[in-house]
Design an enzyme around this catalytic site. Structure first.
Site, PDB file in Angstrom:
ATOM      1  N   GLU A 195      -9.602   3.701   2.341  1.00 39.08           N
ATOM      2  CA  GLU A 195      -9.454   3.866   1.222  1.00 39.08           C
ATOM      3  C   GLU A 195      -7.929   2.952   0.319  1.00 39.08           C
ATOM      4  O   GLU A 195      -8.023   1.807   0.115  1.00 39.08           O
ATOM      5  CB  GLU A 195      -8.570   4.983   0.802  1.00 39.08           C
ATOM      6  CG  GLU A 195      -6.952   5.124   0.781  1.00 39.08           C
ATOM      7  CD  GLU A 195      -7.027   5.329   2.887  1.00 39.08           C
ATOM      8  OE1 GLU A 195      -8.038   5.263   3.154  1.00 39.08           O
ATOM      9  OE2 GLU A 195      -5.592   4.472   2.722  1.00 39.08           O
ATOM     10  N   ASP A 220      -2.919  10.162   3.708  1.00 35.63           N
ATOM     11  CA  ASP A 220      -3.964   9.914   3.491  1.00 35.63           C
ATOM     12  C   ASP A 220      -4.546  10.905   4.886  1.00 35.63           C
ATOM     13  O   ASP A 220      -3.996  10.676   5.898  1.00 35.63           O
ATOM     14  CB  ASP A 220      -3.778   8.124   3.623  1.00 35.63           C
ATOM     15  CG  ASP A 220      -5.297   7.942   4.567  1.00 35.63           C
ATOM     16  OD1 ASP A 220      -6.728   8.525   4.304  1.00 35.63           O
ATOM     17  OD2 ASP A 220      -5.953   7.448   5.367  1.00 35.63           O
ATOM     18  N   LYS A 252       0.969  -1.399  -0.194  1.00 31.50           N
ATOM     19  CA  LYS A 252       0.016   0.303  -0.352  1.00 31.50           C
ATOM     20  C   LYS A 252       1.133   1.383  -0.052  1.00 31.50           C
ATOM     21  O   LYS A 252       1.537   1.167   0.916  1.00 31.50           O
ATOM     22  CB  LYS A 252      -0.900  -0.223   0.856  1.00 31.50           C
ATOM     23  CG  LYS A 252      -1.756   1.527   1.247  1.00 31.50           C
ATOM     24  CD  LYS A 252      -2.592   0.715   2.614  1.00 31.50           C
ATOM     25  CE  LYS A 252      -3.529   2.546   2.016  1.00 31.50           C
ATOM     26  NZ  LYS A 252      -4.258   2.717   4.445  1.00 31.50           N
ATOM     27  N   LYS A 295     -10.112  12.709   7.858  1.00 32.25           N
ATOM     28  CA  LYS A 295      -9.301  12.359   9.498  1.00 32.25           C
ATOM     29  C   LYS A 295      -9.230  13.559  10.021  1.00 32.25           C
ATOM     30  O   LYS A 295      -9.366  14.617  10.192  1.00 32.25           O
ATOM     31  CB  LYS A 295      -8.128  11.765   9.523  1.00 32.25           C
ATOM     32  CG  LYS A 295      -7.680  10.617   8.845  1.00 32.25           C
ATOM     33  CD  LYS A 295      -5.902   9.966   8.659  1.00 32.25           C
ATOM     34  CE  LYS A 295      -6.490   8.464   7.954  1.00 32.25           C
ATOM     35  NZ  LYS A 295      -7.219   7.516   8.849  1.00 32.25           N
ATOM     36  N   ARG A 298      -7.939  -0.398   1.193  1.00 31.09           N
ATOM     37  CA  ARG A 298      -8.676  -2.019   0.747  1.00 31.09           C
ATOM     38  C   ARG A 298      -8.833  -1.152  -0.427  1.00 31.09           C
ATOM     39  O   ARG A 298      -8.882  -2.440  -1.317  1.00 31.09           O
ATOM     40  CB  ARG A 298      -9.473  -2.260   2.016  1.00 31.09           C
ATOM     41  CG  ARG A 298     -10.954  -1.155   2.003  1.00 31.09           C
ATOM     42  CD  ARG A 298     -11.816  -1.721   2.757  1.00 31.09           C
ATOM     43  NE  ARG A 298     -11.045  -1.001   4.270  1.00 31.09           N
ATOM     44  CZ  ARG A 298     -11.848  -1.724   5.649  1.00 31.09           C
ATOM     45  NH1 ARG A 298     -13.064  -2.115   5.693  1.00 31.09           N
ATOM     46  NH2 ARG A 298     -10.881  -1.261   6.285  1.00 31.09           N
ATOM     47  N   ASP A 341       1.558   6.697   5.282  1.00 30.06           N
ATOM     48  CA  ASP A 341       0.345   5.565   5.234  1.00 30.06           C
ATOM     49  C   ASP A 341       1.406   4.872   3.874  1.00 30.06           C
ATOM     50  O   ASP A 341       0.104   3.841   3.167  1.00 30.06           O
ATOM     51  CB  ASP A 341      -0.798   6.169   4.549  1.00 30.06           C
ATOM     52  CG  ASP A 341      -1.653   4.987   4.674  1.00 30.06           C
ATOM     53  OD1 ASP A 341      -2.096   3.808   5.259  1.00 30.06           O
ATOM     54  OD2 ASP A 341      -3.450   5.678   4.542  1.00 30.06           O
ATOM     55  N   ASP A 349     -12.615   7.376   4.187  1.00 29.90           N
ATOM     56  CA  ASP A 349     -10.573   6.922   4.748  1.00 29.90           C
ATOM     57  C   ASP A 349     -10.305   5.180   5.181  1.00 29.90           C
ATOM     58  O   ASP A 349      -9.477   5.237   5.377  1.00 29.90           O
ATOM     59  CB  ASP A 349     -11.404   7.306   6.036  1.00 29.90           C
ATOM     60  CG  ASP A 349     -10.189   7.717   6.825  1.00 29.90           C
ATOM     61  OD1 ASP A 349      -8.622   7.758   5.923  1.00 29.90           O
ATOM     62  OD2 ASP A 349      -9.724   7.932   8.296  1.00 29.90           O
TER      63      ASP A 349
HETATM   64  N1  BES Z   1      -4.159   4.795   6.792  1.00 28.65           N
HETATM   65  C1  BES Z   1      -5.042   4.359   7.710  1.00 28.65           C
HETATM   66  C2  BES Z   1      -5.069   3.448   8.490  1.00 28.65           C
HETATM   67  C3  BES Z   1      -4.331   3.974  10.120  1.00 28.65           C
HETATM   68  C4  BES Z   1      -5.096   4.176  10.734  1.00 28.65           C
HETATM   69  C5  BES Z   1      -2.942   3.393  10.298  1.00 28.65           C
HETATM   70  C6  BES Z   1      -3.903   4.939  12.169  1.00 28.65           C
HETATM   71  C7  BES Z   1      -2.327   3.604  11.348  1.00 28.65           C
HETATM   72  C8  BES Z   1      -2.632   4.396  12.385  1.00 28.65           C
HETATM   73  C9  BES Z   1      -6.320   3.936   5.989  1.00 28.65           C
HETATM   74  O1  BES Z   1      -6.348   3.958   5.923  1.00 28.65           O
HETATM   75  C10 BES Z   1      -7.593   4.305   7.292  1.00 28.65           C
HETATM   76  O2  BES Z   1      -7.589   5.496   7.533  1.00 28.65           O
HETATM   77  N2  BES Z   1      -8.965   3.184   8.203  1.00 28.65           N
HETATM   78  C11 BES Z   1      -9.250   3.707   8.570  1.00 28.65           C
HETATM   79  C12 BES Z   1     -11.050   1.847   8.802  1.00 28.65           C
HETATM   80  C13 BES Z   1     -11.912   2.957   8.965  1.00 28.65           C
HETATM   81  C14 BES Z   1     -13.011   4.292   8.290  1.00 28.65           C
HETATM   82  C15 BES Z   1     -12.717   1.640   8.658  1.00 28.65           C
HETATM   83  C16 BES Z   1      -9.318   3.826  10.290  1.00 28.65           C
HETATM   84  O3  BES Z   1      -8.173   2.174  10.815  1.00 28.65           O
HETATM   85  O4  BES Z   1      -9.204   4.265  11.465  1.00 28.65           O
HETATM   86 ZN    ZN Z   2      -4.705   5.222   4.831  1.00 25.18          ZN
HETATM   87 MN    MN Z   3      -7.393   6.247   5.480  1.00 25.19          MN
END
Ligand code: BES
Ligand code: ZN
Ligand code: MN
Length: 504
Positions: free
Chosen positions: A357, A278, A273, A285, A359, A296, A355
């Site tokens: 994204e 992000d 990825k 966020k 996947r 990210d 967010d």
């Molecule tokens: N890149 C983030 C995951 C992440 C968050 C990694 C904080 C490290 C620290 C990912 O794209 C994301 O935002 N995931 C969301 C998914 C949710 C919206 C289902 C998350 O983990 O909050």
């Molecule tokens: Zn992300």
């Molecule tokens: Mn995200």
């Protein structure tokens, strides 16, 4: 820094510094005992004075050795506390000892050093691992990212070589450990450097340039870059949707490494990825620590680092590494919650949160790699905050429907001390991804978020053997020590070393 192996005993060494183990309760290692008898008990007397208790990580630098130990030719001796002599050290304790010893050594004016720390006992680990972990720990301790500082730190950096003492019986193993460790450390450094790079510099085009550079550096590598026009032709609509809010176009790099004795051998595919930033998109966020979302792309960075190491080791394997570069920003043209996307494999996805994204980018990249008829596919992604909640910052999350692949990765993680822990992936989780309007929703509700993310990806990996590594908690450190870790380069290179070993 140069690392070499030496077979000369301590009294014959003319190095600037000898690293010698000392234990608690005034116990000497055999090298220390030898030096002690050469100097009529000088070392024992020092311990009697109580200046060094021998606790793990304590150090005492003896300068001007010629005066007190006339039969020793080295200029300095660094006594290194290694705990109780009868105790076996954990890998972590050993790494701490090496880091502390290196820090003390680097603070001196020594240009060269010889380590006799191979004398300590490590739980279930022989000579190979002591050299391997030592080199990795030294390179870890030495790392700094100062590309963007106008004043570089004023470390004197006089230390140039560290030699590891090896018994002749261990010579083959220690030589191999040195080779493996330097390649892994170079890969880790490469991964850290790109990951730490700020998002205004490290954008998807920058990742693609790094991927192309690899092809220049190695005869075994060819790199192809897929741009947005090609993605559109391939129907990679989920990937493209994420990218739409950014002025920086997406690029997917395909790094093809071919060095298997059988050129037809199916490749091992690694997919990283590569969200160079992000912001969450329209599902923006919160502001706090958003800067860390430059990390990210940690999955892509580690896959890139792995390829550096693989090329350096010239592993006899076929490997294809994909860096899925993209940026997720809010914008008038950005994709929205509610949008339904048709992915490359035909499944439709309702976006419930922009967010989630990673996947969406990965599902198309994972469909794309089917064309390589892979032996296995491993994706590496900073995918979910939920994974950090589940496992903390010490273990990467490991998800796979294939027990054998999961075990191989868990074993490599344990060997390399780049820890990973398996999470379950059973049918029930799939139900959390139901959508009223499309084949799948891109989020699975509050519970088990790391697993539902894995379950989402599993819809796109049915045609090959697959595993997923969620490195959201392990790819970087926050706070005072903020910085990329280079994980899971060591895990993946170990997996590939094992593969190369078992195949030939
Ligand atoms: N890149 C983030 C995951 C992440 C968050 C990694 C904080 C490290 C620290 C990912 O794209 C994301 O935002 N995931 C969301 C998914 C949710 C919206 C289902 C998350 O983990 O909050
Ligand atoms: Zn992300
Ligand atoms: Mn995200």
């Amino acid at each position: 820094m140069e690392f070499t192996i030496t077979q000369l005993a301590a009294d014959k060494q003319t190095s600037d510094c000898l690293l010698v183990a000392i234990y608690e309760e005034k116990q000497l290692s055999s090298t220390a005992t030898q030096l002690d008898s050469l100097s009529n008990g000088h070392l024992s007397r020092l311990l009697d004075e109580g200046d060094l208790e021998g606790k793990i990580g304590q150090t005492l630098m003896l300068h001007n050795v010629a005066n007190h130990l006339p039969n020793v030719q080295a200029k300095r001796i660094l006594l290194v506390g290694c705990g109780k002599k009868q105790d076996e050290l954990s890998e972590r304790q050993y790494q701490q000892i090496v880091s502390k010893a290196f820090t003390a050594l680097a603070a001196s004016n020594a240009q060269s050093a010889v380590s006799f720390l191979n004398e300590v006992t490590l739980k279930q680990r022989g000579a190979y691992w002591k050299v391997r972990f030592a080199i990795e720990a030294v390179q870890q301790a030495r790392y700094q990212f100062e590309q963007f500082k106008s004043k570089k730190s004023d470390n004197r950096r006089v230390l140039q070589t560290i030699e590891f003492y090896s018994e002749s019986d261990d010579l083959a193993k220690t030589t191999q450990a040195l080779r493996h460790a330097t390649a892994i450390a170079d890969g880790v450094k490469a991964a850290k450097d790109v990951a730490n790079c700020p998002p205004n510099v490290c954008n998807p085009a920058y990742l693609a340039e790094r991927a192309q550079e690899l092809a220049v550096q190695s005869d075994f590598i060819n790199t192809t870059i897929i741009d947005e026009a090609q993605m559109a032709e391939l129907n990679m609509n989920a990937y493209l949707a994420v990218s739409r809010g950014s002025q920086n176009p997406a690029f997917m790099s395909v790094i093809d490494y071919k060095n298997h004795p059988n050129p037809q051998a199916k490749p091992i595919v690694l997919v990283g990825k590569g969200l160079t930033f992000d912001a969450g998109g329209i599902s923006l966020k919160p502001a706090a620590e958003m800067d860390e979302m430059k990390y990210d792309m940690g999955g892509a960075a580690s896959v890139y680092g792995v390829m550096k190491a693989v090329a350096e080791l010239k592993l006899p394997l076929n490997i294809i590494a994909v860096l899925a570069g993209c940026e997720n920003l809010p914008d008038g043209n950005a994709y929205r919650p509610g949008d339904i996307l048709t992915t490359m494999n035909g499944l439709t996805v309702e976006v419930l949160n922009t967010d989630a994204e990673g996947r969406l980018v990965l599902c198309d990249a994972l469909t794309y790699v089917e064309r390589f008829e892979p032996e296995v596919v491993i994706d590496v992604a900073t995918l979910t905050g939920a994974c950090v909640v589940a496992l903390g910052q010490h273990n990467s999350g490991l998800i796979s429907p294939d027990d054998q692949l999961a075990q191989q990765l868990a074993h490599a993680a344990q060997q390399a001390q780049d820890k990973a822990w398996r999470l379950p992936l059973s049918e029930e989780y799939q139900e959390q991804l139901k959508s009223n309007f499309a084949d799948l929703a891109n989020i699975g509700g509050r519970w088990g978020g790391a697993i539902t993310a894995g379950a989402f990806l599993s819809n796109f990996t049915k045609n090959y053997t697959w595993a997923h590594l969620d490195i959201a908690g392990t790819a970087w450190k926050s706070g005072a020590e903020k910085g990329a870790t280079g994980r899971p380069v060591a895990l993946l290179v170990q997996y590939l070393l094992n593969k190369a070993d078992s195949a030939h």
